[in-house]
Scaffold this active site. Structure first.
Site: not given
Ligand code: ADP
Length: 398
Positions: A7, A90, A384, A179, A241
């Site tokens: 990643n 990723r 992940e 996601h 956010r």
């Protein structure tokens, strides 16, 4: 088969070497502060953890340093780099072109590059990781796993915005979602857990609560709706956010308060959410402060849980019921307070929490619903990297 999962960010690379199909993690770690005068590499093998500080000027040097650990005479796990059979990358944005894992070719790299306009903070760095890995592991297959892929089967009524058609037709403006690798992983884990426990698993709501937060309605393993959209700031309240906000606020900030569009973007992405409401980044601090009577922190927790509840209600309608809800990621896995707040007063849907189970999770998957609940409440640690390894292995075994 050894699959190296990478990643790659702007100044960091997370990595895991996973043996497939056994799913055994042989080694994992993180290369941080790439490009700074002192960088840091962490290498973990079973319980052993080694860290080293040294200058790592770029991603290529970073992966070479990682290799030195992987092949180290004393604590290495492979003898030479050809023992790495594939590298699973990723990639955050796959646009409308990628609905599954692909082997990387020049054409695919061009597409990832062209999608950088939609994910300027991620795709260019993911691409650097791919190009460096191609150099360092020339014999390994390079595969791309896209965060957006899981949402590509969403129905058009869910992924379109009600703006003039031309924006969709000419500019691909639509919901993409993020996601996806995490939602897919916990969805599959939930389906197999529920099937083992003879519980229906057709209608799931997965709730990913990390620094970024999102929620997905899933029927028969297929995402039907999702809270993040064209960009990553819609829906739930996140670390920094805002989540859902009336777009009039944006124009008010620009037209009446004199903010530039870039400043507004910065406010919405980096200064809002739980941080904007409380001044704290880490949910643990916010929970502590709320406990000792800080009203801003308490309100932020209330707003956060309230927003999640609204989405659960909406997605239960999308699915015409719900068999299980799944909490995952840093907050979902660790905050019993948020889980408790989300699940309270949800009896109308059959969601009822067992408070003791919520406070004392099992290793692996925890069922924290009360015995008489009609909806299972699961806490599932996301992984992940393992999902990327699984998808890479799946493609190579076809
Ligand atoms: P990322 O999106 O960066 O991968 P993570 O999934 O690691 O994020 O989640 C980070 C969030 O998890 C942070 O807001 C942190 O406060 C929260 N978190 C981690 N551990 C706990 C805990 N024990 N209790 C409450 N929140 C936690």
């Amino acid at each position: 088969m050894n699959i190296l999962v990478i990643n790659s960010g702007s100044s960091s690379i997370k990595y895991q070497l996973i043996d497939m199909p056994s799913e055994i993690v042989k080694a994992s770690g993180l290369i941080e502060r790439i490009g700074e005068s002192i960088s840091k590499i962490t290498y973990k093998k079973s319980e052993e953890k080694i860290t080293a500080e040294l200058p790592i000027e770029n991603h290529e040097k970073g992966l070479s340093e990682m290799n030195r650990f992987l092949m180290h005479a004393e604590f290495g796990v492979i003898n030479n780099i050809n023992e790495i059979h594939a590298v699973g990358h990723r990639v955050v944005h796959g646009g409308k072109d990628f609905s599954g894992t692909v082997e990387i070719t020049d054409e695919i790299k061009e597409k990832i590059k062209s999608l950088s306009v939609l994910a300027p903070l991620h795709n260019p760095n993911n691409l650097i990781g791919i190009e460096v890995a191609e150099k360092i592991f020339p014999k390994a297959k390079q595969l791309g796993v896209f965060d957006t892929a899981f949402f590509q089967e969403m129905p058009e009524k869910a992924f379109r915005y009600a703006i003039p058609n031309s924006f969709f037709v000419e500019h691909d403006i639509r919901v993409y979602g993020f996601h996806g690798t995490s939602h897919k992983f916990v969805c599959e884990q939930a389906i197999s857990f529920l099937s083992e426990h003879k519980w229906p698993s057709r209608k799931l709501i997965t709730i990913h609560l990390g620094n970024g937060c999102s929620i997905t309605a899933i029927k028969d393993g297929i995402a039907l709706d999702h809270s993040l959209g064209f960009g990553p700031s819609n829906g739930l309240i996140m670390g920094t956010r805002s989540g859902d906000i009336d777009q009039s606020v944006i124009f008010y900030l620009i037209d009446q308060l004199g903010y530039s569009p870039q400043e507004v973007n910065n406010v919405i992405q980096k200064q809002s959410g739980m941080f904007g409401l409380t001044g704290y980044y880490d949910l643990r601090d916010i929970q502590e402060k709320a406990k000792s009577g800080d009203k801003h922190c308490q309100l932020a927790l209330d707003m956060n849980a309230y927003r999640i509840k609204k989405f659960i209600g909406a997605y239960a309608s999308v699915l015409n019921g719900v068999d299980a809800i799944v909490f995952t990621a840093g907050i979902g896995e660790n905050s019993s307070i948020i889980r408790q707040m989300v699940c309270q007063e949800m009896q109308y849907l059959g969601i009822k929490l067992n408070t003791a189970k919520n406070e004392n999770l099992q290793n692996g998957i925890s069922d924290i619903s009360s015995d008489d609940a009609k909806v299972k409440i699961l806490v599932i640690p996301t992984n992940e990297e393992l999902e990327i390894a699984k998808q890479s292995y799946g493609l190579l075994s076809e």
